[in-house]
Design a protein around this motif. Structure first.
Motif, mmCIF file in Angstrom:
data_model
loop_
_atom_site.group_PDB
_atom_site.id
_atom_site.type_symbol
_atom_site.label_atom_id
_atom_site.label_comp_id
_atom_site.label_asym_id
_atom_site.label_seq_id
_atom_site.Cartn_x
_atom_site.Cartn_y
_atom_site.Cartn_z
ATOM 1 N N UNK A 199 0.852 -1.186 0.000
ATOM 2 C CA UNK A 199 0.000 0.000 0.000
ATOM 3 C C UNK A 199 0.889 1.237 0.000
ATOM 4 N N UNK A 200 0.344 2.339 -0.401
ATOM 5 C CA UNK A 200 1.075 3.613 -0.400
ATOM 6 C C UNK A 200 1.266 4.095 1.035
ATOM 7 N N UNK A 201 2.341 4.829 1.292
ATOM 8 C CA UNK A 201 2.541 5.374 2.638
ATOM 9 C C UNK A 201 1.325 6.212 3.045
ATOM 10 N N UNK A 202 0.851 6.000 4.246
ATOM 11 C CA UNK A 202 -0.286 6.743 4.752
ATOM 12 C C UNK A 202 -1.638 6.167 4.374
ATOM 13 N N UNK A 203 -1.675 5.240 3.429
ATOM 14 C CA UNK A 203 -2.949 4.619 3.039
ATOM 15 C C UNK A 203 -3.424 3.717 4.174
ATOM 16 N N UNK A 204 -4.734 3.613 4.375
ATOM 17 C CA UNK A 204 -5.235 2.762 5.455
ATOM 18 C C UNK A 204 -4.930 1.286 5.183
ATOM 19 N N UNK A 205 -4.786 0.547 6.259
ATOM 20 C CA UNK A 205 -4.551 -0.888 6.137
ATOM 21 C C UNK A 205 -5.874 -1.563 5.784
ATOM 22 N N UNK A 206 -5.927 -2.292 4.658
ATOM 23 C CA UNK A 206 -7.187 -2.903 4.244
ATOM 24 C C UNK A 206 -7.555 -4.167 5.022
ATOM 25 N N UNK A 207 -6.588 -4.746 5.737
ATOM 26 C CA UNK A 207 -6.840 -5.949 6.517
ATOM 27 C C UNK A 207 -6.324 -5.756 7.938
ATOM 28 N N UNK A 208 -6.996 -6.364 8.915
ATOM 29 C CA UNK A 208 -6.446 -6.335 10.273
ATOM 30 C C UNK A 208 -5.199 -7.213 10.352
#
Length: 177
Positions: free
Chosen positions: A66-75
């Motif tokens: 993911x891009x820096x700062x993008x939210x994590x899509x999975x726990x």
């Protein structure tokens, strides 16, 4: 009061002919009250029905950082199953190579103490290579649980009928008795 959260299983999918059956493992884990997210190797992504897997899990398939700062899509994972695992992924993982998101997650899992199981799927010519046996030994030494699979004949494909998806959950102790 915090909301109850089901444990989370990452399923790492590699580029193997049987990868299109990964829904079987997802269903088995969900029946055991686990939420599931799929991490595909870049090549593995082409071996699965991504829309069907995403609909089944309720999460996007991850195959790139993911891009820096993008939210994590999975726990974060509570456990990881690598199934099917190819010769390439097993050897790179054992060597500590992190040139894909899937390998990066697997290499970090060791340091984080995340229980991990691998279900190899490869042909007999690959299984005969000394690097493969050395890689399995290194992964065992790291605490990775290794599933049993009898390698199929080269250039013949196959082995689908002998691949036990449920073994991932059995080895992780995730099967309710």
């Amino acid at each position: 009061m915090s909301e109850w959260k089901r444990p989370f299983l990452y399923v790492v999918v590699c580029a193997a002919g049987i990868a299109d059956d990964v829904g079987k493992l997802i269903t088995l884990a969900q029946k055991q009250e686990w939420d599931v997210g799929v991490i595909a190797t870049p090549q593995g992504l082409g071996f699965i029905d991504a829309p069907a897997v995403e609909a089944q899990t309720g999460y996007p398939i991850r195959s790139a950082w993911r891009s820096p700062g993008a939210p994590r899509p999975l726990p974060p994972p509570d456990a990881i199953a690598v199934a099917p695992a190819t010769f390439n992924t097993i050897n790179k993982w054992a060597a500590g190579i992190s040139d894909t998101l899937a390998l990066g997650i697997l290499n970090e899992a060791y340091g984080l103490g995340v229980p991990t199981v691998v279900l190899p799927y490869l042909n007999a010519a690959q299984a005969a290579h000394p690097a493969y046996q050395q890689s399995l030994e290194r992964l065992r030494g790291m605490g990775v649980l290794i599933g049993e699979y009898e390698a199929h004949r080269p250039k013949a494909g196959g082995g689908r009928e002998n691949f036990r998806w449920e073994q991932a959950l059995e080895l992780l102790g995730l099967v309710s008795r």
